[in-house]
Write an enzyme that holds these catalytic residues in place. Structure first.
Site, mmCIF file in Angstrom:
data_model
loop_
_atom_site.group_PDB
_atom_site.id
_atom_site.type_symbol
_atom_site.label_atom_id
_atom_site.label_comp_id
_atom_site.label_asym_id
_atom_site.label_seq_id
_atom_site.Cartn_x
_atom_site.Cartn_y
_atom_site.Cartn_z
ATOM 1 N N ASN A 166 41.886 8.042 77.319
ATOM 2 C CA ASN A 166 42.896 7.915 76.271
ATOM 3 C C ASN A 166 44.175 8.708 76.567
ATOM 4 O OD1 ASN A 166 41.393 6.039 74.946
ATOM 5 N ND2 ASN A 166 40.511 7.479 73.463
ATOM 6 N N CYS B 275 40.261 -5.167 66.007
ATOM 7 C CA CYS B 275 39.230 -5.169 67.029
ATOM 8 C C CYS B 275 37.901 -4.927 66.359
ATOM 9 C CB CYS B 275 39.494 -4.111 68.077
ATOM 10 S SG CYS B 275 39.095 -2.497 67.492
ATOM 11 N N ARG C 92 42.944 -2.380 62.387
ATOM 12 C CA ARG C 92 43.665 -1.301 63.087
ATOM 13 C C ARG C 92 45.167 -1.477 62.890
ATOM 14 N NH1 ARG C 92 40.810 0.106 68.834
ATOM 15 N NH2 ARG C 92 42.104 1.936 68.638
ATOM 16 N N ASP D 192 34.814 8.925 68.408
ATOM 17 C CA ASP D 192 34.417 8.307 69.681
ATOM 18 C C ASP D 192 33.094 8.864 70.222
ATOM 19 O OD1 ASP D 192 36.661 6.774 69.477
ATOM 20 O OD2 ASP D 192 37.825 7.856 70.982
ATOM 21 N N ARG E 16 35.480 -0.662 80.618
ATOM 22 C CA ARG E 16 36.857 -0.352 80.218
ATOM 23 C C ARG E 16 37.114 1.147 80.235
ATOM 24 N NH1 ARG E 16 37.488 -1.189 74.750
ATOM 25 N NH2 ARG E 16 39.176 0.237 75.221
HETATM 26 C C1 EPZ Z 1 42.806 6.293 69.316
HETATM 27 O O1 EPZ Z 1 42.996 5.054 68.634
HETATM 28 C C2 EPZ Z 1 41.796 6.028 70.397
HETATM 29 N N1 EPZ Z 1 42.313 5.006 71.287
HETATM 30 C C3 EPZ Z 1 40.471 5.609 69.794
HETATM 31 O O2 EPZ Z 1 39.517 5.541 70.838
HETATM 32 C C4 EPZ Z 1 39.996 6.658 68.789
HETATM 33 O O3 EPZ Z 1 38.848 6.199 68.131
HETATM 34 C C5 EPZ Z 1 41.087 6.957 67.769
HETATM 35 O O4 EPZ Z 1 42.325 7.297 68.443
HETATM 36 C C6 EPZ Z 1 40.749 8.109 66.838
HETATM 37 O O5 EPZ Z 1 40.503 9.276 67.588
HETATM 38 C C7 EPZ Z 1 43.205 5.321 72.213
HETATM 39 O O6 EPZ Z 1 43.604 6.464 72.367
HETATM 40 C C8 EPZ Z 1 43.665 4.229 73.084
HETATM 41 P P1 EPZ Z 1 44.530 6.301 65.232
HETATM 42 P P2 EPZ Z 1 44.244 4.864 67.672
HETATM 43 O O7 EPZ Z 1 45.892 5.737 65.185
HETATM 44 O O8 EPZ Z 1 45.384 5.641 68.203
HETATM 45 C C9 EPZ Z 1 44.742 4.581 60.731
HETATM 46 C C10 EPZ Z 1 37.846 4.627 72.199
HETATM 47 O O9 EPZ Z 1 36.658 4.248 72.016
HETATM 48 N N2 EPZ Z 1 46.094 4.134 61.107
HETATM 49 O O10 EPZ Z 1 44.361 7.765 65.419
HETATM 50 O O11 EPZ Z 1 44.451 3.402 67.474
HETATM 51 C C11 EPZ Z 1 43.663 3.819 61.474
HETATM 52 O O12 EPZ Z 1 43.346 2.615 60.820
HETATM 53 C C12 EPZ Z 1 38.923 4.277 71.196
HETATM 54 O O13 EPZ Z 1 38.222 5.264 73.192
HETATM 55 C C13 EPZ Z 1 46.918 3.573 60.133
HETATM 56 O O14 EPZ Z 1 46.532 3.447 58.976
HETATM 57 O O15 EPZ Z 1 43.691 5.540 66.354
HETATM 58 C C14 EPZ Z 1 42.534 4.823 61.504
HETATM 59 O O16 EPZ Z 1 41.834 4.764 60.305
HETATM 60 C C15 EPZ Z 1 38.412 3.454 70.069
HETATM 61 N N3 EPZ Z 1 48.177 3.170 60.500
HETATM 62 C C16 EPZ Z 1 43.244 6.167 61.589
HETATM 63 O O17 EPZ Z 1 44.587 5.920 61.157
HETATM 64 C C17 EPZ Z 1 48.644 3.312 61.772
HETATM 65 O O18 EPZ Z 1 49.794 2.934 62.029
HETATM 66 C C18 EPZ Z 1 43.295 6.809 62.962
HETATM 67 O O19 EPZ Z 1 43.771 5.868 63.915
HETATM 68 C C19 EPZ Z 1 47.803 3.880 62.740
HETATM 69 C C20 EPZ Z 1 46.523 4.271 62.385
#
Ligand code: EPZ
Length: 424
Positions: A28, A122, A127, A311, A403
Site C-alpha cells: 500500500n 469492490c 468504497r 487488513d 495482487r
Molecule cells: C486503503 O484503502 C487500503 N488500500 C486498504 O487496503 C485498507 O483496508 C484501507 O486503506 C484502510 O486501512 C490501499 O492502500 C490501496 P480509506 P482506502 O480511504 O484508502 C471511507 C488491502 O487489502 N471513505 O482509508 O480506499 C471508506 O468507505 C486494502 O490492502 C469515505 O467515506 O481506504 C472507509 O469506510 C483493502 N470517503 C473508510 O473511509 C472517501 O472518500 C476508510 O477508507 C474515502 C473513504
C-alpha cells in the site's frame, strides 16, 4: 478456442511453522509511490518494491503515460518521468484497479489535468471517493464524474486547509499528491496516520517536496515549483504482511522469526497476540512470535492506525475461530469484510456474522475443505486456516492473493508449510 488454466493452492495442514521469514516492501506504500513518480521532472530509483501483480500493473500504466521504467532487479526500478505524454490513464485498467485513484492526484499535480476510469466498488462493500474529490475541489480543481470516468482540471492549484470528514488513507495520500506542486500551503486536518502515509511523504520529500507532520493528524504541505528527483528511495516493510505471518505462526502452533519489519508499526497486533496468550519478543527490525499454550478469546475492533488494522481482521478471525471461548470482531472500516467467514464455516468454524459484527465460538480444530478467496486478505486468512486445519485444503481465486503478497507459498514453504500451487 482458448485454454483456461485454473490455479489453486493445495495445503496439507497441521504443520507448526518454524524458521525465519523476510518481509517485503509494503504494497500500500508502493501503489502510492509509483504514481507519485509522475510528479518528478527527473529520474529516481525505487528500492524494496514488492514483487506483486499490483506493482507490475502500476508500472504498465505509468509506461503508457510516457514514464520510462528500467528494472534494475526484481525489487528495484529506475524511473524517468521527464517526458510524460498523456494525462489520460488507460481507462479500462484503472476502472478495475482500486489504487488507480492516486493517478488523479498525481496527474492533476503534474499536468493540472487528469482523466482516470473511476475505481468502482469492490468486494469489501461500498468504497466512496467523495473525500478525494472534496480535497481536489478545495485546491481549485474542477472535478467531473461522467460515464465511468473521473476528470479533474485546474488552471491553478492553490494551497488551502482541508478537513477530512472521515479518516481516509487514500484521500490523505491523494490530496498530498495533488498539493505538493500547488501554490502556497495546504493543511490536511484529521489526516490518516498509517505507516504508508509517512512513507509517501518521505518519498516526496526525498524528491524535493516540503511535507511536514505525516504520521500525525495534521499534515502541512508547502507547495514547491518542481520535484527534481535524482534520488534513491527504499519502500517501508509491509506491516500487514508481517502481521499475516505472525498470526499464521500462532494459528499453526509454531515459533518463527519475522525479519525486516518495523516492530513499532505492529504494536496493536502484538498487544492482541499477547492478550490471547501468544508470545512476542520484538527487537526493532525483527521479532519472534511463538505459541506455548492454548489461545483464548478476545474482542477486536478494527480502527485506523494505530488501531487494529482492518487488513489483518480476516487473519485474526482465523486465530479466534480456534481460540477457547467466544470472541467478537467489530469491523468499523468496511461494510462487507466477513465473506471469509462463509468459507471458514465450510472448514468447521462456528461463526455468526451479521453486518459489521461477527461472533466466533472457538472450535478445537478446523478441517480441510475447498474454499475460495473473495479478496486479498480473505485469501491470506484461508491460507492460515489451511495450514492449521486437519487434512488437505484447496484454495481457489488466487489472483486476489497474488495482487498483494510476494511469493506467498514459497515464504510459507520455507517455514515448513506443506503448500503447493497446482494448475488444472
Ligand atoms: C486503503 O484503502 C487500503 N488500500 C486498504 O487496503 C485498507 O483496508 C484501507 O486503506 C484502510 O486501512 C490501499 O492502500 C490501496 P480509506 P482506502 O480511504 O484508502 C471511507 C488491502 O487489502 N471513505 O482509508 O480506499 C471508506 O468507505 C486494502 O490492502 C469515505 O467515506 O481506504 C472507509 O469506510 C483493502 N470517503 C473508510 O473511509 C472517501 O472518500 C476508510 O477508507 C474515502 C473513504
Amino acid at each position: 478456442m482458448g485454454v483456461y488454466i485454473l490455479e489453486k493452492l493445495v495445503i496439507t495442514g497441521q504443520t507448526p511453522l518454524k524458521g525465519e521469514v523476510v518481509i517485503s516492501g509494503a504494497k500500500n506504500a508502493a501503489v502510492a509511490i509509483l504514481p507519485a513518480t509522475l510528479l518528478i521532472n527527473g529520474t529516481c530509483t525505487i528500492e524494496n518494491l514488492p514483487n506483486i501483480s499490483d506493482v507490475k500493473l502500476y508500472c504498465d500504466i505509468l509506461s503508457q503515460l510516457g514514464v520510462k521504467i528500467d528494472w534494475i532487479s526484481e525489487h528495484e526500478i529506475k524511473v524517468d518521468s521527464r517526458n510524460i505524454n498523456s494525462h489520460i490513464a488507460p481507462l479500462d485498467v484503472t476502472r478495475k484497479f482500486r489504487a488507480s485513484y492516486y493517478l488523479i492526484g498525481a496527474l492533476l499535480g503534474r499536468c493540472r489535468k487528469a482523466q482516470v476510469g473511476i475505481p468502482g466498488g469492490c468486494n469489501l462493500g461500498n468504497r466512496p471517493i467523495d473525500q478525494h474529490i472534496k480535497g481536489f475541489e478545495a485546491l481549485g480543481a474542477n472535478v467531473e464524474v461522467l460515464q465511468g470516468n473521473i476528470t479533474a482540471t485546474a488552471k491553478n492549484l492553490q494551497g488551502t486547509s482541508i478537513y477530512m470528514d472521515v479518516v481516509s488513507v487514500g484521500a490523505t495520500m491523494n490530496i498530498m499528491l495533488a498539493s505538493v506542486l500547488a501554490e502556497g500551503t495546504t493543511i490536511i486536518d484529521n489526516a490518516a496516520k498509517e505507516p504508508h502515509i509517512v512513507d509517501l511523504a518521505n518519498f516526496l520529500n526525498t524528491m524535493g517536496a516540503d511535507i511536514r507532520g505525516a504520521g500525525t493528524d495534521v499534515i502541512k504541505i508547502r507547495g514547491v515549483k518542481e520535484l527534481t528527483g535524482n534520488a534513491t528511495y527504499s519502500i517501508v516493510p509491509d506491516q500487514i504482511e508481517a502481521g499475516t505471518f505472525m498470526l499464521a505462526a500462532l494459528a499453526s502452533k509454531g515459533d518463527i522469526v519475522v525479519k525486516n519489519c518495523i516492530t513499532k508499526h505492529l504494536e496493536s497486533i502484538i498487544a492482541k497476540i499477547e492478550e490471547i496468550g501468544g508470545n512476542v519478543d520484538a527487537n526493532g527490525d525483527h521479532l519472534r512470535v511463538w505459541y506455548s499454550k492454548p489461545l483464548t478469546k478476545a474482542n477486536v475492533k478494527t480502527l485506523p492506525y494505530p488501531g487494529f488494522p482492518t487488513d489483518l481482521q480476516p487473519q485474526m478471525g482465523v486465530v479466534l475461530a480456534q481460540a477457547k471461548g467466544t470472541s467478537i470482531i467489530n469491523e468499523s472500516i468496511w461494510e462487507s469484510r466477513f465473506q471469509y467467514t462463509d468459507e471458514l464455516r465450510k472448514m468447521g468454524a462456528n461463526i455468526t456474522a451479521q453486518g459489521k459484527t461477527a461472533i466466533f465460538e472457538g472450535v478445537e480444530q478446523l478441517s480441510a475443505a475447498p474454499v475460495s478467496a473473495s479478496d486479498l486478505r480473505a485469501g491470506a486468512a484461508l491460507i492460515i486456516a489451511g495450514i492449521s486445519a486437519k487434512g488437505k485444503t484447496e484454495i481457489y481465486n488466487l489472483n486476489h492473493i497474488d495482487r498483494g503478497y510476494e511469493n506467498i507459498e514459497e515464504k510459507f514453504r520455507k517455514l515448513g508449510a506443506k503448500i503447493e500451487r497446482v494448475s488444472e
